[in-house]
Design a protein around this motif. Structure first.
Motif, PDB file in Angstrom:
ATOM      1  N   LYS A 181       2.726   1.739  -3.385  1.00 53.50           N
ATOM      2  CA  LYS A 181       1.877   2.281  -4.458  1.00 53.50           C
ATOM      3  C   LYS A 181       1.719   3.796  -4.373  1.00 53.50           C
ATOM      4  N   THR A 182       1.900   4.366  -3.188  1.00 51.50           N
ATOM      5  CA  THR A 182       1.755   5.820  -3.045  1.00 51.50           C
ATOM      6  C   THR A 182       2.941   6.564  -3.644  1.00 51.50           C
ATOM      7  N   GLY A 183       4.048   5.873  -3.878  1.00 50.42           N
ATOM      8  CA  GLY A 183       5.211   6.487  -4.508  1.00 50.42           C
ATOM      9  C   GLY A 183       6.452   5.650  -4.284  1.00 50.42           C
ATOM     10  N   HIS A 184       7.093   5.243  -5.399  1.00 49.84           N
ATOM     11  CA  HIS A 184       8.303   4.430  -5.304  1.00 49.84           C
ATOM     12  C   HIS A 184       9.281   4.843  -6.391  1.00 49.84           C
ATOM     13  N   ILE A 185      10.510   4.408  -6.254  1.00 45.41           N
ATOM     14  CA  ILE A 185      11.564   4.707  -7.210  1.00 45.41           C
ATOM     15  C   ILE A 185      11.279   3.937  -8.499  1.00 45.41           C
ATOM     16  N   THR A 186      11.474   4.592  -9.625  1.00 44.79           N
ATOM     17  CA  THR A 186      11.230   3.978 -10.933  1.00 44.79           C
ATOM     18  C   THR A 186      11.986   2.655 -11.054  1.00 44.79           C
ATOM     19  N   GLY A 187      11.265   1.615 -11.445  1.00 45.31           N
ATOM     20  CA  GLY A 187      11.869   0.305 -11.649  1.00 45.31           C
ATOM     21  C   GLY A 187      12.067  -0.515 -10.386  1.00 45.31           C
ATOM     22  N   ALA A 188      11.647   0.023  -9.241  1.00 45.59           N
ATOM     23  CA  ALA A 188      11.834  -0.695  -7.975  1.00 45.59           C
ATOM     24  C   ALA A 188      10.969  -1.952  -7.929  1.00 45.59           C
ATOM     25  N   ILE A 189      11.500  -2.953  -7.261  1.00 39.78           N
ATOM     26  CA  ILE A 189      10.773  -4.191  -7.009  1.00 39.78           C
ATOM     27  C   ILE A 189      10.241  -4.108  -5.583  1.00 39.78           C
ATOM     28  N   ASN A 190       8.970  -4.417  -5.394  1.00 37.36           N
ATOM     29  CA  ASN A 190       8.395  -4.356  -4.054  1.00 37.36           C
ATOM     30  C   ASN A 190       8.239  -5.747  -3.465  1.00 37.36           C
ATOM     31  N   ILE A 191       8.985  -5.979  -2.402  1.00 36.02           N
ATOM     32  CA  ILE A 191       8.806  -7.176  -1.589  1.00 36.02           C
ATOM     33  C   ILE A 191       8.820  -6.691  -0.137  1.00 36.02           C
ATOM     34  N   PRO A 192       7.654  -6.664   0.529  1.00 39.43           N
ATOM     35  CA  PRO A 192       7.622  -6.204   1.918  1.00 39.43           C
ATOM     36  C   PRO A 192       8.602  -7.001   2.790  1.00 39.43           C
ATOM     37  N   SER A 193       9.177  -6.329   3.755  1.00 38.09           N
ATOM     38  CA  SER A 193      10.221  -6.943   4.584  1.00 38.09           C
ATOM     39  C   SER A 193       9.768  -8.229   5.261  1.00 38.09           C
ATOM     40  N   ASP A 194       8.490  -8.328   5.613  1.00 39.79           N
ATOM     41  CA  ASP A 194       8.016  -9.537   6.283  1.00 39.79           C
ATOM     42  C   ASP A 194       7.820 -10.714   5.329  1.00 39.79           C
ATOM     43  N   LYS A 195       8.005 -10.475   4.016  1.00 36.03           N
ATOM     44  CA  LYS A 195       7.847 -11.549   3.035  1.00 36.03           C
ATOM     45  C   LYS A 195       9.148 -11.862   2.293  1.00 36.03           C
ATOM     46  N   ILE A 196      10.244 -11.276   2.748  1.00 38.45           N
ATOM     47  CA  ILE A 196      11.528 -11.438   2.042  1.00 38.45           C
ATOM     48  C   ILE A 196      11.951 -12.897   1.965  1.00 38.45           C
ATOM     49  N   LYS A 197      11.928 -13.608   3.075  1.00 34.88           N
ATOM     50  CA  LYS A 197      12.402 -14.998   3.083  1.00 34.88           C
ATOM     51  C   LYS A 197      11.635 -15.877   2.102  1.00 34.88           C
TER      52      LYS A 197
ATOM     53  N   LYS B 183       0.829  -1.203   0.000  1.00 37.06           N
ATOM     54  CA  LYS B 183       0.000   0.000   0.000  1.00 37.06           C
ATOM     55  C   LYS B 183       0.872   1.264   0.000  1.00 37.06           C
ATOM     56  N   GLU B 184       1.901   1.252   0.813  1.00 42.29           N
ATOM     57  CA  GLU B 184       2.830   2.378   0.890  1.00 42.29           C
ATOM     58  C   GLU B 184       3.639   2.503  -0.403  1.00 42.29           C
TER      59      GLU B 184
END
Length: 140
Positions: A64-80, A61-62
Motif C-alpha cells: 500500500k505504501t507504493g506498488h507498480i500500477t496494476g500489480a496484484i498483491n499476494i504476500p509470499s507466505d500466502k501464495i500457495k 502494508k508495504e
C-alpha cells in the motif's frame, strides 16, 4: 591502489572470505535454472506490449505504501493458498516483484510448479523500480 587492496585482503582475510562466499552463493542461485530475471525496462516493455502481470509478493502494508500500477498483491507466505487469484492470468507472463529482488525466486518457482509457464523475476525488485524513477501507486 593494487598494493592497498592486497594489504587489505591480507589483513582482513576473514572479510574477504565471507564476501567471496556470498558472491558465489548469489551467482549460484541466479544461474541454477530458476525463472529468468528481467530488468525494469524489460518489465515495462512486457507490461505494455505483452500484457504481462506484476505479482507483488510484499506484505499488504508495504504494498500500500507504493506498488507498480496494476500489480496484484499476494504476500509470499500466502501464495500457495491464493493461486486461484492468478488462474485467469495463467496464460500471460507473470513478473514476480519483492522489495529487493532477493525473495522472488522461491515464489517464481512455486508458480512454475503450479503450472504457470511464463514466470519472471523483477531484478532488484521495487527498490530498483524506484531507483529507475518509475512510478508507484499508493493505496489507502
Amino acid at each position: 591502489m593494487i598494493n592497498q587492496l592486497i594489504t587489505f585482503a591480507t589483513n582482513h582475510w576473514e572479510l574477504v572470505a565471507v564476501f567471496v562466499a556470498i558472491l558465489i552463493t548469489l551467482i549460484f542461485n541466479e544461474t541454477k535454472g530458476g525463472p529468468k530475471g528481467v530488468s525494469t525496462s524489460t518489465a515495462t516493455t512486457m507490461m505494455n506490449n505483452d500484457e504481462a502481470i506484476v505479482l507483488d509478493i510484499r506484505p499488504e502494508k508495504e504494498f500500500k505504501t507504493g506498488h507498480i500500477t496494476g500489480a496484484i498483491n499476494i504476500p509470499s507466505d500466502k501464495i500457495k493458498s491464493s493461486l486461484n487469484k492468478l488462474e485467469k492470468h495463467k496464460d500471460k507472463a507473470i513478473i514476480v516483484a519483492c522489495k529487493t529482488g532477493m525473495n522472488s525466486n522461491a515464489t517464481a518457482k512455486e508458480l512454475n510448479k503450479a503450472g504457470v509457464t511464463k514466470v519472471f523475476k523483477l531484478k532488484g525488485g521495487i527498490t530498483e523500480w524506484q531507483t529507475s524513477n518509475l512510478p508507484l501507486v499508493k493505496t489507502k
